[in-house]
Design a protein around this motif. Sequence first.
Motif, short mmCIF file in Angstrom:
data_model
loop_
_atom_site.label_atom_id
_atom_site.label_comp_id
_atom_site.label_asym_id
_atom_site.label_seq_id
_atom_site.Cartn_x
_atom_site.Cartn_y
_atom_site.Cartn_z
N PHE A 1 0.83 -1.21 0.00
CA PHE A 1 0.00 0.00 0.00
C PHE A 1 0.85 1.25 0.00
O PHE A 1 1.86 1.34 0.71
CB PHE A 1 -0.93 0.02 1.23
N PHE A 2 0.43 2.23 -0.81
CA PHE A 2 1.03 3.57 -0.83
C PHE A 2 -0.10 4.59 -0.72
O PHE A 2 -0.94 4.65 -1.62
CB PHE A 2 1.79 3.82 -2.15
N PRO A 3 -0.18 5.37 0.36
CA PRO A 3 0.62 5.28 1.59
C PRO A 3 0.21 4.07 2.42
O PRO A 3 -0.84 3.46 2.16
CB PRO A 3 0.29 6.59 2.30
N ALA A 4 0.99 3.77 3.43
CA ALA A 4 0.81 2.53 4.19
C ALA A 4 -0.53 2.46 4.91
O ALA A 4 -1.05 1.36 5.15
CB ALA A 4 1.95 2.37 5.19
N TRP A 5 -1.13 3.64 5.26
CA TRP A 5 -2.37 3.61 6.02
C TRP A 5 -3.54 3.02 5.22
O TRP A 5 -4.57 2.68 5.79
CB TRP A 5 -2.74 4.99 6.56
N GLY A 6 -3.37 2.90 3.92
CA GLY A 6 -4.44 2.32 3.12
C GLY A 6 -4.76 0.88 3.50
O GLY A 6 -5.89 0.43 3.36
N ARG A 7 -3.76 0.17 4.01
CA ARG A 7 -3.97 -1.23 4.40
C ARG A 7 -5.05 -1.34 5.48
O ARG A 7 -6.00 -2.12 5.35
CB ARG A 7 -2.66 -1.84 4.89
N ALA A 8 -4.90 -0.58 6.55
CA ALA A 8 -5.85 -0.67 7.67
C ALA A 8 -7.24 -0.27 7.21
O ALA A 8 -8.24 -0.85 7.65
CB ALA A 8 -5.38 0.22 8.82
N ARG A 9 -7.31 0.71 6.33
CA ARG A 9 -8.62 1.18 5.87
C ARG A 9 -9.34 0.10 5.06
O ARG A 9 -10.51 -0.19 5.30
CB ARG A 9 -8.43 2.44 5.03
N LEU A 10 -8.63 -0.50 4.11
CA LEU A 10 -9.26 -1.52 3.28
C LEU A 10 -9.55 -2.77 4.11
O LEU A 10 -10.61 -3.40 3.96
CB LEU A 10 -8.37 -1.87 2.09
N GLU A 11 -8.65 -3.11 5.00
CA GLU A 11 -8.83 -4.28 5.86
C GLU A 11 -10.10 -4.14 6.70
O GLU A 11 -10.89 -5.08 6.80
CB GLU A 11 -7.60 -4.44 6.74
N ALA A 12 -10.30 -2.96 7.28
CA ALA A 12 -11.49 -2.73 8.12
C ALA A 12 -12.76 -2.83 7.29
O ALA A 12 -13.78 -3.36 7.75
CB ALA A 12 -11.40 -1.37 8.79
N MET A 13 -12.71 -2.34 6.07
CA MET A 13 -13.90 -2.38 5.22
C MET A 13 -14.24 -3.80 4.78
O MET A 13 -15.40 -4.19 4.74
CB MET A 13 -13.70 -1.47 4.01
N LYS B 1 -1.04 -5.97 -7.31
CA LYS B 1 0.02 -6.21 -6.34
C LYS B 1 0.21 -5.02 -5.41
O LYS B 1 0.63 -5.18 -4.27
CB LYS B 1 1.34 -6.51 -7.06
N GLN B 2 -0.08 -3.82 -5.94
CA GLN B 2 0.09 -2.59 -5.16
C GLN B 2 -1.16 -1.73 -5.30
O GLN B 2 -1.83 -1.76 -6.34
CB GLN B 2 1.29 -1.78 -5.67
N LEU B 3 -1.46 -0.99 -4.24
CA LEU B 3 -2.54 0.00 -4.27
C LEU B 3 -1.97 1.35 -3.88
O LEU B 3 -1.31 1.48 -2.85
CB LEU B 3 -3.66 -0.35 -3.28
N LEU B 4 -2.22 2.36 -4.71
CA LEU B 4 -1.81 3.72 -4.39
C LEU B 4 -3.06 4.58 -4.26
O LEU B 4 -3.93 4.56 -5.13
CB LEU B 4 -0.89 4.28 -5.48
N THR B 5 -3.11 5.34 -3.19
CA THR B 5 -4.28 6.19 -2.89
C THR B 5 -3.86 7.65 -2.87
O THR B 5 -2.87 8.00 -2.25
CB THR B 5 -4.85 5.84 -1.50
N HIS B 6 -4.62 8.48 -3.57
CA HIS B 6 -4.38 9.93 -3.47
C HIS B 6 -5.59 10.61 -2.85
O HIS B 6 -6.72 10.10 -2.90
CB HIS B 6 -4.05 10.55 -4.84
N GLY B 7 -5.34 11.77 -2.27
CA GLY B 7 -6.41 12.51 -1.59
C GLY B 7 -7.24 13.34 -2.55
O GLY B 7 -7.06 13.30 -3.77
N PHE B 8 -8.15 14.11 -1.98
CA PHE B 8 -9.02 14.97 -2.77
C PHE B 8 -8.42 16.36 -2.90
O PHE B 8 -7.61 16.79 -2.09
CB PHE B 8 -10.41 15.07 -2.11
#
Length: 928
Positions: A445-457, A589-596
């Motif tokens: 995950f990029f950034p790393a916090w995306g993991r916890a967010r997707l995992e919780a969902m 293999k990778q997820l990248l998330t950008h903000g608004f």
Amino acid sequence: MTDYSKTVNLLESPFPMRGNLAKREPGWLKSWYELKRYQKLRQKAQGRPKFILHDGPPYANGDIHIGHAVNKILKDIIIRSKTLAGFDAPYVPGWDCHGLPIEVMVEKLHGKSMPEAKFRELCREYAAEQIARQKKDFVRLGVLGDWDNPYLTMDFKTEADTVRTLGEIYKAGYLYRGAKPVQFCLDCGSSLAEAEVEYKDKVSPAIDVAYPFQDNAALAAAFGLDNIDGEAFAVIWTTTPWTLPASQAVSAGAEVVYQLIDTPKGKLVLAKDLAEDALKRYGFSDGISILAETTGDRLENLHLNHPFLERDILMLNGDHVTTESGTGLVHTAPAHGLEDYFVCNKYGIELYNPVNGEGRYIGELPRVAGLTVWEANPVILEWLAETGCLLCSTKIEHSYAHCWRHKTPLIYRATGQWFIGMDKAGSDGKTLRDKAMKAVDDTEFFPAWGRARLEAMIEGRPDWVVSRQRNWGTPMTFFAHKETGELHPDSAALLEKVAQRIEEKGIEAWFSLDKAELLSAEDCAQYDKLTDTMDVWFDSGSTHFSVLKQRGELAWPADLYLEGSDQHRGWFQSSMLTGCAALGRAPYKQLLTHGFVVDGEGKKMSKSVGNVVAPQEVYNEFGADILRLWAASTDYSGELAISKEILKRVTESYRRIRNTMSFLFANLSDFNPIEHAVPQDQMVEIDRYAVILARKLQERLAGDYYPRYAFHFAVKDIVAFCSEDLGAFYLDILKDRLYTTPADSHARRSAQTALYHITRSLILLISPILCFTAEEAWDIIGGGEEDSVLFHTWHEFPAVNEKAEAALLEKWQVVRQVREAVTAAIEPLRSDKTIGSSLQAEVEITAPEETYRYLKALGDELRFALLVSKAAVNKGDELAATARASAGRKCERCWHYTDDIGSVAGHETVCKRCADNVDGKSEERHYA
């Protein structure tokens, strides 16, 4: 008299300082298209390792906004940087084409009264028009891709493969039909996916309702009493009075403590923790006494009467019951709540749904029949008051689910829908939730916090409702039994036959299909075609199957998915679930998330507020490269702020880069690397140092920042390199040698050799971000019209011995520190107008042993490194510098102040060094 201005090497730059990007970029785009740059790149990249960034499809409705621009620019930067790194990185853009928004627009434009086939035809035409508009803007941003062959979810082949994806999930055992309550939009007339739900505040009635107990003796036993006189009630609290006609049970928490309280209304059962607040709401302060206490498990299976309908209500134990608010007892309507559904299912209570697809009550209900659920609220309150079961009615503001399109409140409503089960064991014995949770673990995950967010969902998400009751969408191509609802036993084979027809004629092949074409006469009598279409999130979520697996230039799974942070509940999730269900793993293999994107003050953009920044306005005024530089220089892991002021600051950074390149090109305009390049070991020392700095920059960007998508660090280092390492140091020192030594001298060719390496590397480094500027520059330094910066990988620098390199870096770092001390010493002389240029100064330096040794080794060339006319160095304990105005005369040609002006006959106004250079006696430079 000699005109010395003609003896210096002041050359015109073929790279103008003014980019004039807004006017010139469209012409470059036209040229690149005509030269088939993307197609030629694909040919050149054949055989390289693949890097696949799969495009999350924007919806084909409306012009692109600044968020779209950020998304596509970030993707383009990655594709270009991976190409530079030696990958074959094709980019196939896509569009999401089915669904309600297009239906709504077509209804507005053409009305609702028309044959369904004609309506779908108009939807297809409208989507195609929107795609053409959006594509034009994406191309204008410089986004490199196969724009002539994008993928569209409404392409016949893609529609067919979407159907096939559903077939794979069916075969894997995860598809089932049920009547669970789902989020339902009355305006859409359809269930909604998780990603189509947003939450905002809503004012609702909040009521306390008394359910009469049927058997006081059973209630007394539950509380350990001998008997209970008079009426007794279980009291519930709800903010959805309209759900009471569907009420079939009351749930208590098994471990919650309840009190039986004698009140003026009768005996009330309330949770102990909430009783005091509840009684205050009812206005009961006198005549109250607590008769007994018990736990919720003792209340299980007691019977109540419905507060206004003739219906038996069973008391249950539910894990969802809390004592955070209300009364601690929950009215339970399995048609209108997931938790209600699950607890009733556990107790064998059949689902009863009195609300139709229009949100109106069915005819069998008195008083509310024909009313919408919202119209029914006041009627139900009046009804409760008449029966005496309404203890309290207030209004509260609370967060409530709304449709993201219509912005209207949703209801939970049980409908016959098709689900992909999260906890249903598939044919391999594994649940989809378990597979998806493992897929989260396996993803970077990029950034790393995306993991916890997707995992919780994933951990908390309900089953996926994949069916929709719409017209413009990919159909669920199954035949279901008329009585049992079971799918035809040959569904897999039938689905493939239908997919082949859709591949030829599109989704109309299903809608116009006579089932007799595929089924026997006996089956025709027993089975019907499904009329449901698929959730559009299924369309886009299965493009990994319908696109990546089907197009030869692509590959499955993708290396990277990149989208906005809202897609953890949208495309990231739908893609993961279809991938895990159909193919056993996530399709990336990778997820990248950008903000608004927000405005300059951090506020959300809004047309009504007037703070919207449109990408079209930016590239028309500043140029697309400025928009690209803004996107790259902003930390996309949070919100991205944009405004005119911010763009002006970005433009200043662009000017630093461009002005640097203009200087580099001016001093390379008479340099041919094949004829004039100086071998690395014969270059002037500071030139070798500058090349090392350029290589170190490239190593940071190519080896770190670009691979981990840290583009804002890349921009920061590029700008710093141009302004500090080059502009404020190396190029400042170099001007004397470039301008005053003979054009073909070793000293000047050494400098040009360094500039050549620096320039080529710098162009490649900026090319993922400033694609227009990089191509403009490459036209000058590259191989002509047929060449492109796209066709090259990172610049190859001359090899340097590691030990020698380390020593060189250390030495020149010391010189730079000394130069800072000298500059500080000169500054007071400049401030009081004693001198103007630093060349008017002479300096004396005191330095510790090691620093002294480095400076002494430069000999007379120390003055060139320090940009003064004379420099002396002595040993001392600490570094110190003093400066004074030079007593010498100014050389007309090099502007240095010396005592030897006019010492060479015929050259009365220049120094001996310049006289020798003019006469062809090239000075030697070894260090600076």
